[in-house]
Scaffold this motif. Structure first.
Motif, PDB file in Angstrom:
ATOM      1  N   ALA A  54       0.826  -1.209   0.000  1.00  0.00           N
ATOM      2  CA  ALA A  54       0.000   0.000   0.000  1.00  0.00           C
ATOM      3  C   ALA A  54       0.860   1.258   0.000  1.00  0.00           C
ATOM      4  O   ALA A  54       0.568   2.222  -0.718  1.00  0.00           O
ATOM      5  N   VAL A  55       1.931   1.256   0.764  1.00  0.00           N
ATOM      6  CA  VAL A  55       2.770   2.455   0.885  1.00  0.00           C
ATOM      7  C   VAL A  55       3.592   2.693  -0.380  1.00  0.00           C
ATOM      8  O   VAL A  55       3.716   3.825  -0.846  1.00  0.00           O
ATOM      9  N   THR A  56       4.159   1.636  -0.954  1.00  0.00           N
ATOM     10  CA  THR A  56       4.953   1.829  -2.167  1.00  0.00           C
ATOM     11  C   THR A  56       4.074   2.279  -3.328  1.00  0.00           C
ATOM     12  O   THR A  56       4.454   3.163  -4.102  1.00  0.00           O
ATOM     13  N   LEU A  57       2.883   1.711  -3.450  1.00  0.00           N
ATOM     14  CA  LEU A  57       1.991   2.073  -4.553  1.00  0.00           C
ATOM     15  C   LEU A  57       1.214   3.356  -4.272  1.00  0.00           C
ATOM     16  O   LEU A  57       0.976   4.158  -5.179  1.00  0.00           O
ATOM     17  N   GLY A  58       0.808   3.559  -3.028  1.00  0.00           N
ATOM     18  CA  GLY A  58      -0.026   4.707  -2.686  1.00  0.00           C
ATOM     19  C   GLY A  58       0.745   5.981  -2.408  1.00  0.00           C
ATOM     20  O   GLY A  58       0.245   7.084  -2.648  1.00  0.00           O
ATOM     21  N   LEU A  59       1.979   5.844  -1.910  1.00  0.00           N
ATOM     22  CA  LEU A  59       2.772   7.021  -1.560  1.00  0.00           C
ATOM     23  C   LEU A  59       4.029   7.174  -2.413  1.00  0.00           C
ATOM     24  O   LEU A  59       4.698   8.190  -2.352  1.00  0.00           O
ATOM     25  N   GLY A  60       4.352   6.126  -3.185  1.00  0.00           N
ATOM     26  CA  GLY A  60       5.518   6.216  -4.059  1.00  0.00           C
ATOM     27  C   GLY A  60       6.842   6.156  -3.327  1.00  0.00           C
ATOM     28  O   GLY A  60       7.862   6.616  -3.852  1.00  0.00           O
ATOM     29  N   TYR A  61       6.878   5.594  -2.122  1.00  0.00           N
ATOM     30  CA  TYR A  61       8.139   5.472  -1.390  1.00  0.00           C
ATOM     31  C   TYR A  61       9.022   4.425  -2.069  1.00  0.00           C
ATOM     32  O   TYR A  61       8.513   3.487  -2.703  1.00  0.00           O
ATOM     33  N   PRO A  62      10.343   4.547  -1.931  1.00  0.00           N
ATOM     34  CA  PRO A  62      11.240   3.580  -2.574  1.00  0.00           C
ATOM     35  C   PRO A  62      11.055   2.165  -2.051  1.00  0.00           C
ATOM     36  O   PRO A  62      11.271   1.195  -2.773  1.00  0.00           O
ATOM     37  N   ARG A  63      10.659   2.049  -0.786  1.00  0.00           N
ATOM     38  CA  ARG A  63      10.328   0.767  -0.170  1.00  0.00           C
ATOM     39  C   ARG A  63       9.181   0.998   0.797  1.00  0.00           C
ATOM     40  O   ARG A  63       8.961   2.117   1.260  1.00  0.00           O
ATOM     41  N   GLY A  64       8.471  -0.072   1.124  1.00  0.00           N
ATOM     42  CA  GLY A  64       7.487   0.029   2.184  1.00  0.00           C
ATOM     43  C   GLY A  64       8.197   0.242   3.508  1.00  0.00           C
ATOM     44  O   GLY A  64       9.410  -0.013   3.634  1.00  0.00           O
ATOM     45  N   PRO A  65       7.496   0.705   4.557  1.00  0.00           N
ATOM     46  CA  PRO A  65       8.161   1.025   5.824  1.00  0.00           C
ATOM     47  C   PRO A  65       8.849  -0.167   6.474  1.00  0.00           C
ATOM     48  O   PRO A  65       9.914  -0.007   7.085  1.00  0.00           O
ATOM     49  N   LEU A  66       8.285  -1.359   6.338  1.00  0.00           N
ATOM     50  CA  LEU A  66       8.878  -2.522   6.989  1.00  0.00           C
ATOM     51  C   LEU A  66      10.117  -2.991   6.228  1.00  0.00           C
ATOM     52  O   LEU A  66      11.145  -3.299   6.833  1.00  0.00           O
ATOM     53  N   ALA A  67      10.035  -3.023   4.904  1.00  0.00           N
ATOM     54  CA  ALA A  67      11.211  -3.379   4.100  1.00  0.00           C
ATOM     55  C   ALA A  67      12.303  -2.323   4.252  1.00  0.00           C
ATOM     56  O   ALA A  67      13.502  -2.656   4.285  1.00  0.00           O
ATOM     57  N   LEU A  68      11.913  -1.064   4.360  1.00  0.00           N
ATOM     58  CA  LEU A  68      12.897   0.008   4.577  1.00  0.00           C
ATOM     59  C   LEU A  68      13.602  -0.183   5.909  1.00  0.00           C
ATOM     60  O   LEU A  68      14.827  -0.007   6.013  1.00  0.00           O
ATOM     61  N   GLY A  69      12.841  -0.565   6.928  1.00  0.00           N
ATOM     62  CA  GLY A  69      13.434  -0.826   8.237  1.00  0.00           C
ATOM     63  C   GLY A  69      14.437  -1.960   8.196  1.00  0.00           C
ATOM     64  O   GLY A  69      15.518  -1.891   8.815  1.00  0.00           O
ATOM     65  N   ASP A  70      14.115  -3.010   7.440  1.00  0.00           N
ATOM     66  CA  ASP A  70      15.050  -4.124   7.287  1.00  0.00           C
ATOM     67  C   ASP A  70      16.321  -3.675   6.567  1.00  0.00           C
ATOM     68  O   ASP A  70      17.429  -4.071   6.929  1.00  0.00           O
ATOM     69  N   ALA A  71      16.153  -2.849   5.533  1.00  0.00           N
ATOM     70  CA  ALA A  71      17.306  -2.421   4.737  1.00  0.00           C
ATOM     71  C   ALA A  71      18.271  -1.564   5.556  1.00  0.00           C
ATOM     72  O   ALA A  71      19.492  -1.671   5.405  1.00  0.00           O
ATOM     73  N   LEU A  72      17.736  -0.718   6.426  1.00  0.00           N
ATOM     74  CA  LEU A  72      18.579   0.168   7.234  1.00  0.00           C
ATOM     75  C   LEU A  72      19.024  -0.487   8.534  1.00  0.00           C
ATOM     76  O   LEU A  72      19.970  -0.018   9.174  1.00  0.00           O
TER      77      LEU A  72
END
Length: 521
Positions: A449-467
């Protein structure tokens, strides 16, 4: 509550504004019969004319075959009265965001449509349960939240109210796929998924600006070029317009009973009152000339590298990245345990402000400059530096020159817990974790929902894993320890998975096993 079998071939759409027209477009192209109704009869004709023009333009550009264009338009007709929607399998309302008006419409629809008709609301902020409470049969009322512009925003939230029939939501999920959209499922909670998750970027960006840490332009540059987002918070607010976004911020804050994470900012309230809405008024956080955003030029970096540099050993990985840049610039490294009297002092705090980092290590605050090392420093597109209130201009400028020596732009901000990118990204991830913790949606649907609806590079949970969940937990805990502000308290979902070394996208292991067993049976 008894589940029904729902088959959807004829759709009624009440409200023929941008959202209603967009839904009608994708429905007709999917081969569904569409009936448009609006309390203003002229609006119905205007909507059909708009669709005819849109289909013709798509055909002229080679994006739509003429035969399909004509067939889709033939499926769209106007309704003169609510009674003309009697044979619809689904009615979607896309009218004004007022609970009493929506309830009245649904009560009227109940007296017209059959018992197998689903009643769906495209609301972005109102409770589906509250809307359904005005109906005799609330089980067939479901949320169906599209995003504007509907044909381009390929995600739709399907929201189950407390009394919604799950089969009705299932039918809407399948219908979304038929119309070429990606459906995500959510419980009936304020903001659902996308508007809920979006609080992290906007409210924290506003808070950074409100503290005088950095300007609107500087914050946007950092979030785009350092953190990798398509738009910074103020560019995004200008795009959505404050007359839309500010009421949503207030609504979600109050619906969550003044949850500190969602506290709105007086900045947007004041600008809304002044008519600085964004692109639609040619002036918002930026000025727009002929639709083009006007951005001030960035001042060139100062010259004059430091004689030598001492780098804190508090965070070893961050220190190694700084040492690479120091060596690349040809600056001497002070390797003593304590900095020499003429050394520039560099610290790399996570969550702490520069002042706290300097005091913790008993450093001379006049020579201390912090660099944000959450994102890669060596291959960066932008770097962010931060000073203490006591840092001298000479120290600040020499640090700026050092970190810009390879041509990478540098933003220097005032002292702040978590710089800019750290605190905004940590807040985004933390709110995403809370959505998962509250089981409002699955981890997969949250990120989708976040990647498609807000255009973020990753969803918040995947972003958290990446960082790194542990790093983000450290940032939040350090910000909380300095400020005591409950908006930075870590979500249990984040804290537990960070401590156990689990992915933030992973639910409880036992639940996953139970779900797999249920599917196999």
């Amino acid at each position: 509550m008894t589940s029904r079998n729902y088959s959807i071939e004829t759709i009624g759409i009440v409200g023929t504004g941008a959202m209603g027209r967009g839904i009608a477009q994708i429905a007709a192209l999917a081969g569904l019969t569409v009936r448009l109704y609006d309390t203003n009869p002229a609006a119905v004709g205007a909507a059909r004319d708009y669709l005819a023009d849109t289909f013709a333009k798509l055909t002229a550009k080679g994006k739509l075959e003429q035969s399909r264009s004509l067939a889709a338009l033939a499926l769209v007709s106007g309704a003169q009265a609510v009674g003309d929607l009697a044979d619809c399998d689904l009615v979607i309302e896309a009218i004004v965001e007022k609970l009493d008006v929506k309830r009245a419409l649904f009560r009227e629809l109940e007296t017209v449509v059959s018992g197998r008709c689903i009643l769906a609301s495209n609301t972005s902020s109102l409770s589906i349960t509250a809307i359904a409470a005005g109906c005799t049969d609330p089980s067939r009322v479901v949320g169906y939240h599209f995003f504007n512009p509907v044909p381009l925003m390929k995600v739709v939230e399907v929201i189950d109210g407390l009394r919604s029939d799950p089969a009705a939501g299932d039918a809407l999920m399948e219908l979304a796929r038929r119309m070429g959209h990606t459906p995500v499922r959510a419980k009936d909670m304020p903001g659902f998924i996308v508007n809920h998750a979006g609080r992290g970027m906007n409210t924290e960006g506003l808070r950074v600006a409100g503290e005088g840490v950095a300007s609107f332009v500087e914050i946007d540059r950092i979030m785009r070029e350092q953190a990798g987002f398509r738009l910074g918070p103020f560019e995004l607010l200008d795009l959505t317009a404050l007359d839309v976004s500010h009421p949503v911020m207030e609504s979600i804050y109050h619906q969550f009973y003044e949850e500190p994470r969602f506290t709105p900012s007086p900045i947007t309230g004041t600008r809304l009152a002044g008519g600085l809405l964004g692109r639609k008024t040619d002036e918002g956080f930026y000025r727009y000339d002929d639709g083009k955003q006007q951005v001030p030029e960035e001042a060139p970096a100062p010259t004059g590298l430091p004689k030598r540099v001492w780098v804190s050993k508090r965070y070893p990985e961050a220190r190694e990245a700084v040492l690479q840049l120091v060596a690349k610039a040809g600056v001497a490294l002070d390797e003593d345990d304590t900095p020499a009297a003429d050394s520039l002092i560099i610290v790399t705090p996570f969550g702490h402000d520069t002042t706290t980092a300097a005091v913790d290590e008993a450093l001379d605050a006049r020579r201390v400059v912090a660099v944000d090392a959450l994102f890669p420093l060596v291959a960066a597109k932008r770097r962010t530096l931060m000073t203490t209130p006591a840092t001298t201009r000479a120290a600040r400028d020499s640090a700026h020159a050092l970190f810009a020596a390879d041509g990478v732009p540098v933003t220097v901000i005032r002292d702040s817990t978590g710089f800019v990118a750290q605190r905004v990204v940590a807040t985004i991830v933390n709110i995403g974790c809370e959505i998962a913790q509250k089981q409002i949606a699955t981890p997969e649907d949250i990120d989708l929902a976040v990647t498609l609806g807000l255009g973020y590079p990753r969803g918040p949970l995947a972003l958290g894993d990446a960082l790194g969940a542990k790093t983000l937990l450290t940032i939040l805990r350090n910000m909380f320890s300095v400020l005591g502000d409950p908006r930075y308290r870590p979500s249990p979902w984040l804290a537990r998975r960070a401590q156990l070394g689990l992915s933030l996208t992973q639910g409880d292991v036992a639940d996953a096993v139970d779900a797999q067993t249920e599917r196999q049976s």
